[in-house]
Design an enzyme around this catalytic site. Sequence first.
Site, PDB file in Angstrom:
ATOM      1  N   LEU A  24      17.946 -10.291  39.515  1.00  0.00           N
ATOM      2  CA  LEU A  24      18.528 -11.629  39.396  1.00  0.00           C
ATOM      3  C   LEU A  24      19.864 -11.707  40.128  1.00  0.00           C
ATOM      4  O   LEU A  24      20.432 -12.792  40.281  1.00  0.00           O
ATOM      5  CB  LEU A  24      18.759 -11.972  37.918  1.00  0.00           C
ATOM      6  CG  LEU A  24      17.507 -11.964  37.037  1.00  0.00           C
ATOM      7  CD1 LEU A  24      17.891 -12.207  35.588  1.00  0.00           C
ATOM      8  CD2 LEU A  24      16.518 -13.016  37.504  1.00  0.00           C
ATOM      9  N   SER A  25      20.381 -10.562  40.569  1.00  0.00           N
ATOM     10  CA  SER A  25      21.723 -10.547  41.153  1.00  0.00           C
ATOM     11  C   SER A  25      21.862 -11.437  42.400  1.00  0.00           C
ATOM     12  O   SER A  25      22.867 -12.144  42.520  1.00  0.00           O
ATOM     13  CB  SER A  25      22.135  -9.111  41.478  1.00  0.00           C
ATOM     14  OG  SER A  25      22.212  -8.372  40.285  1.00  0.00           O
ATOM     15  N   THR A  75      21.947  -0.473  41.338  1.00  0.00           N
ATOM     16  CA  THR A  75      21.221  -0.305  40.092  1.00  0.00           C
ATOM     17  C   THR A  75      20.123   0.736  40.264  1.00  0.00           C
ATOM     18  O   THR A  75      20.133   1.494  41.239  1.00  0.00           O
ATOM     19  CB  THR A  75      20.760  -1.671  39.530  1.00  0.00           C
ATOM     20  OG1 THR A  75      20.159  -1.463  38.258  1.00  0.00           O
ATOM     21  CG2 THR A  75      19.797  -2.399  40.432  1.00  0.00           C
ATOM     22  N   LYS A 101      22.556   4.607  40.796  1.00  0.00           N
ATOM     23  CA  LYS A 101      23.929   4.543  40.283  1.00  0.00           C
ATOM     24  C   LYS A 101      24.639   5.893  40.398  1.00  0.00           C
ATOM     25  O   LYS A 101      25.836   5.948  40.685  1.00  0.00           O
ATOM     26  CB  LYS A 101      23.934   4.082  38.817  1.00  0.00           C
ATOM     27  CG  LYS A 101      23.587   2.614  38.657  1.00  0.00           C
ATOM     28  CD  LYS A 101      23.722   2.203  37.202  1.00  0.00           C
ATOM     29  CE  LYS A 101      23.271   0.768  37.022  1.00  0.00           C
ATOM     30  NZ  LYS A 101      23.416   0.286  35.659  1.00  0.00           N
ATOM     31  N   ASN A 159      28.075   1.206  39.338  1.00  0.00           N
ATOM     32  CA  ASN A 159      27.174   0.070  39.587  1.00  0.00           C
ATOM     33  C   ASN A 159      27.788  -0.920  40.577  1.00  0.00           C
ATOM     34  O   ASN A 159      27.198  -1.944  40.874  1.00  0.00           O
ATOM     35  CB  ASN A 159      26.789  -0.638  38.281  1.00  0.00           C
ATOM     36  CG  ASN A 159      27.892  -1.531  37.763  1.00  0.00           C
ATOM     37  OD1 ASN A 159      29.074  -1.325  38.072  1.00  0.00           O
ATOM     38  ND2 ASN A 159      27.544  -2.532  36.979  1.00  0.00           N
ATOM     39  N   ASP A 164      29.440  -2.037  33.933  1.00  0.00           N
ATOM     40  CA  ASP A 164      28.519  -2.139  32.782  1.00  0.00           C
ATOM     41  C   ASP A 164      29.272  -1.973  31.459  1.00  0.00           C
ATOM     42  O   ASP A 164      29.098  -2.753  30.522  1.00  0.00           O
ATOM     43  CB  ASP A 164      27.434  -1.061  32.851  1.00  0.00           C
ATOM     44  CG  ASP A 164      26.328  -1.404  33.831  1.00  0.00           C
ATOM     45  OD1 ASP A 164      26.121  -2.606  34.093  1.00  0.00           O
ATOM     46  OD2 ASP A 164      25.676  -0.474  34.345  1.00  0.00           O
ATOM     47  N   GLY A 170      19.784   6.493  27.490  1.00  0.00           N
ATOM     48  CA  GLY A 170      19.609   6.395  28.942  1.00  0.00           C
ATOM     49  C   GLY A 170      20.898   5.945  29.631  1.00  0.00           C
ATOM     50  O   GLY A 170      22.010   6.121  29.103  1.00  0.00           O
ATOM     51  N   GLY A 171      20.728   5.335  30.801  1.00  0.00           N
ATOM     52  CA  GLY A 171      21.873   4.959  31.629  1.00  0.00           C
ATOM     53  C   GLY A 171      22.791   3.941  30.964  1.00  0.00           C
ATOM     54  O   GLY A 171      24.025   4.082  30.999  1.00  0.00           O
ATOM     55  N   THR A 189      13.877  10.838  22.197  1.00  0.00           N
ATOM     56  CA  THR A 189      13.952  12.238  22.640  1.00  0.00           C
ATOM     57  C   THR A 189      15.277  12.799  22.143  1.00  0.00           C
ATOM     58  O   THR A 189      16.344  12.481  22.701  1.00  0.00           O
ATOM     59  CB  THR A 189      13.859  12.310  24.183  1.00  0.00           C
ATOM     60  OG1 THR A 189      12.742  11.540  24.602  1.00  0.00           O
ATOM     61  CG2 THR A 189      13.735  13.742  24.675  1.00  0.00           C
TER      62      THR A 189
HETATM   63  P1  NAP Z   1      16.782   4.290  30.793  1.00  0.00           P
HETATM   64  O1  NAP Z   1      17.859   5.089  31.389  1.00  0.00           O
HETATM   65  O2  NAP Z   1      15.390   4.441  31.311  1.00  0.00           O
HETATM   66  O3  NAP Z   1      16.750   4.626  29.201  1.00  0.00           O
HETATM   67  C1  NAP Z   1      15.765   4.070  28.382  1.00  0.00           C
HETATM   68  C2  NAP Z   1      16.062   4.397  26.925  1.00  0.00           C
HETATM   69  O4  NAP Z   1      15.123   3.677  26.123  1.00  0.00           O
HETATM   70  C3  NAP Z   1      15.880   5.875  26.593  1.00  0.00           C
HETATM   71  O5  NAP Z   1      16.771   6.219  25.592  1.00  0.00           O
HETATM   72  C4  NAP Z   1      14.444   5.914  26.063  1.00  0.00           C
HETATM   73  O6  NAP Z   1      14.207   6.975  25.176  1.00  0.00           O
HETATM   74  C5  NAP Z   1      14.381   4.616  25.314  1.00  0.00           C
HETATM   75  N1  NAP Z   1      13.017   4.114  25.170  1.00  0.00           N
HETATM   76  C6  NAP Z   1      12.267   3.510  26.118  1.00  0.00           C
HETATM   77  N2  NAP Z   1      11.077   3.170  25.607  1.00  0.00           N
HETATM   78  C7  NAP Z   1      11.078   3.561  24.308  1.00  0.00           C
HETATM   79  C8  NAP Z   1      10.143   3.467  23.276  1.00  0.00           C
HETATM   80  N3  NAP Z   1       8.954   2.901  23.442  1.00  0.00           N
HETATM   81  N4  NAP Z   1      10.480   3.954  22.052  1.00  0.00           N
HETATM   82  C9  NAP Z   1      11.677   4.528  21.853  1.00  0.00           C
HETATM   83  N5  NAP Z   1      12.613   4.653  22.809  1.00  0.00           N
HETATM   84  C10 NAP Z   1      12.312   4.167  24.014  1.00  0.00           C
HETATM   85  O7  NAP Z   1      17.089   2.733  30.852  1.00  0.00           O
HETATM   86  P2  NAP Z   1      18.530   2.025  30.886  1.00  0.00           P
HETATM   87  O8  NAP Z   1      18.965   1.850  32.283  1.00  0.00           O
HETATM   88  O9  NAP Z   1      19.413   2.716  29.936  1.00  0.00           O
HETATM   89  O10 NAP Z   1      18.171   0.560  30.332  1.00  0.00           O
HETATM   90  C11 NAP Z   1      17.775   0.364  28.981  1.00  0.00           C
HETATM   91  C12 NAP Z   1      17.678  -1.111  28.693  1.00  0.00           C
HETATM   92  O11 NAP Z   1      18.944  -1.710  28.793  1.00  0.00           O
HETATM   93  C13 NAP Z   1      16.834  -1.909  29.704  1.00  0.00           C
HETATM   94  O12 NAP Z   1      15.494  -1.882  29.357  1.00  0.00           O
HETATM   95  C14 NAP Z   1      17.432  -3.297  29.651  1.00  0.00           C
HETATM   96  O13 NAP Z   1      16.725  -4.110  28.744  1.00  0.00           O
HETATM   97  C15 NAP Z   1      18.818  -3.064  29.151  1.00  0.00           C
HETATM   98  N6  NAP Z   1      19.815  -3.388  30.202  1.00  0.00           N
HETATM   99  C16 NAP Z   1      20.673  -4.391  29.954  1.00  0.00           C
HETATM  100  C17 NAP Z   1      21.639  -4.722  30.885  1.00  0.00           C
HETATM  101  C18 NAP Z   1      22.568  -5.856  30.622  1.00  0.00           C
HETATM  102  O14 NAP Z   1      23.453  -6.102  31.452  1.00  0.00           O
HETATM  103  N7  NAP Z   1      22.417  -6.539  29.526  1.00  0.00           N
HETATM  104  C19 NAP Z   1      21.741  -4.006  32.077  1.00  0.00           C
HETATM  105  C20 NAP Z   1      20.854  -2.972  32.292  1.00  0.00           C
HETATM  106  C21 NAP Z   1      19.897  -2.666  31.346  1.00  0.00           C
HETATM  107  P3  NAP Z   1      13.772   8.413  25.714  1.00  0.00           P
HETATM  108  O15 NAP Z   1      15.047   9.119  26.118  1.00  0.00           O
HETATM  109  O16 NAP Z   1      13.103   9.054  24.552  1.00  0.00           O
HETATM  110  O17 NAP Z   1      12.841   8.199  26.867  1.00  0.00           O
END
Ligand code: NAP
Length: 540
Positions: free
Chosen positions: A253-254, A304, A308, A333, A371, A401-402, A424
């Site tokens: 969307l950026s 992103t 990153k 970012n 972020d 995660g990130g 995990t």
């Molecule tokens: P990431 O690095 O892939 O991390 C994903 C996290 O979600 C990990 O801790 C993972 O657990 C957990 N997870 C995923 N599916 C799961 C499931 N079914 N059950 C339990 N845990 C689960 O992703 P990220 O970059 O941190 O982004 C995470 C979320 O943040 C995105 O999906 C998005 O909705 C949100 N986000 C928001 C913004 C914003 O500005 N508002 C910006 C970026 C992202 P494991 O370690 O066990 O795999």
Amino acid sequence: MTHLAVPISAGSLNEARQQIRDALATGAEVLELRTDYLQVLSEPSVVNLLGEVRSVSRTPVPVIVTCRDPGEGGAGTHPERQRVEILLAALEAGADFIDFEYANFIERGNDQRIRAALAEHPKSRLILSAHKFQGRFTNIRWGYEDILKACPEAIPKLVYTAGHINDCFEAFDLLHETQGERIVFCMGEAGLISRILAKGLGSFVTFASLNEQAATAPGQLTVDALKGPYRYDGIDAETELFGVIADPVAHSLSPAIHNACFAEAGMNRLYLPLLVKGGQEAFDQFLDNIGARPWLDFRGFSVTIPHKHSALRYVQDQGGFLEPLAEKIGAANTLVIGWQRQAEFADGLDASAGAPVETGGRRQLAAYNTDYAGALDAITTGMGTDRKALRDLPVAVVGAGGVARAIVAGLTDAGAKVTIYNRTLQRARDLAADFGCESAGLDGLSRLNAKLLINCTSIGMHPHVDATPVPADYLQPDMAVFDTVYNPPETLLLRQAKEKGAKTIDGLTMFVNQAAAQFKLFTGLPANADLMREVVIASI
Ligand code: NAP
């Protein structure tokens, strides 16, 4: 001067007539009659279409007549002899340009007939084209020179498929290093930016289709996309460039939010989707390519998934400025080129004290992470408090995660007492160890004792809107609940928290905050956060 050319790629005369009207209505500056698409191809039908253009356009719109060789991306199986006759008939009927393949021009003696016809119609011009659908030219510069050697009056057109965004730079170099009329761009998804930047770099035309079905080459944008989100009409040689580096990037969307803000502020700036495939090496090559070409005028990037970490490493290796918390998070970012912060990056979004200043001459790279600041500002605004109030606050972060890493870094920096819960467990432990937090598996959520709960997983994100990372029973009225998921803006977790009487904070606010902070780093000016929010809501 670059002209926006719209191909007419219809199978029948009636359909072609409709496309001509539609193309003129959308603002086509040149029409390309792709006669090879006509199922019944004849000289009178081409003459008829040229007449149609004249009769329906109020001001004369130049026409390119093309009857493309199937070996160079043409439709149908029209024999070469017929294709040449079509072009000669088009010249006779007053076509402004004919486009013929350079290979066919020189190799089969067609040049004499075409040169003779052009001599009889001196107002008409010849485009000599070369297309490479599989990869790049051996040497695009030689190809350009060969065409001009064979016919100095011709407009050379060199088009090839970019397998990677880094393949686009030789097209940019050719445009930059040559003058006069020439057409150069890349096909394919990775070549998208070359079709947009062709204007700023002075390609004679760039092509855009009426709609996706009418596209005549891979990666061709529609006129609406080019003129809408990519602000084609405003692009010129002075346009400053920005973009989001990502893979995938199409869903981002950026571009929509930054371009809307640039447009609203009347800035000659353009924000592009930059599809950079590969790891650190490909990322480094991309930024090296940008750095070697200051005339492209790239000023900043959002970065992103999955780059990153690479972004931070690149700036580190280049000896650029690293925002301290970005360094601690291990991810950037936002990259800003050509600016150096004099003061230390201060308090997140209140960083105006360290406004960027131009260092003059030497290009500087700076890496930031907006972020955590975007998240922290969403939290303090949502809770109606300030950052000082975060000290000793018990916080539960779900996910490791990130996004969790950036938020945990910000929260621990502000003195909060964070426990990380993750599917995990080892990932939760590793993150907790980096920032001095507690950790637990998701089953630990049943013993939740926090005043702020943050979901940093993708659970609840569209289309899985009926899922929640934390059962409703564990939510308390005296909690604030923040979900970083922003699509949908109100997740099941937030709805259930609201029902319990808890304060809620949505991911959209964080998303807009981090984008607004980037806008400020890019421009030195505050962003219109309301407009950003509107654009995001309209897009999702
Ligand atoms: P990431 O690095 O892939 O991390 C994903 C996290 O979600 C990990 O801790 C993972 O657990 C957990 N997870 C995923 N599916 C799961 C499931 N079914 N059950 C339990 N845990 C689960 O992703 P990220 O970059 O941190 O982004 C995470 C979320 O943040 C995105 O999906 C998005 O909705 C949100 N986000 C928001 C913004 C914003 O500005 N508002 C910006 C970026 C992202 P494991 O370690 O066990 O795999």
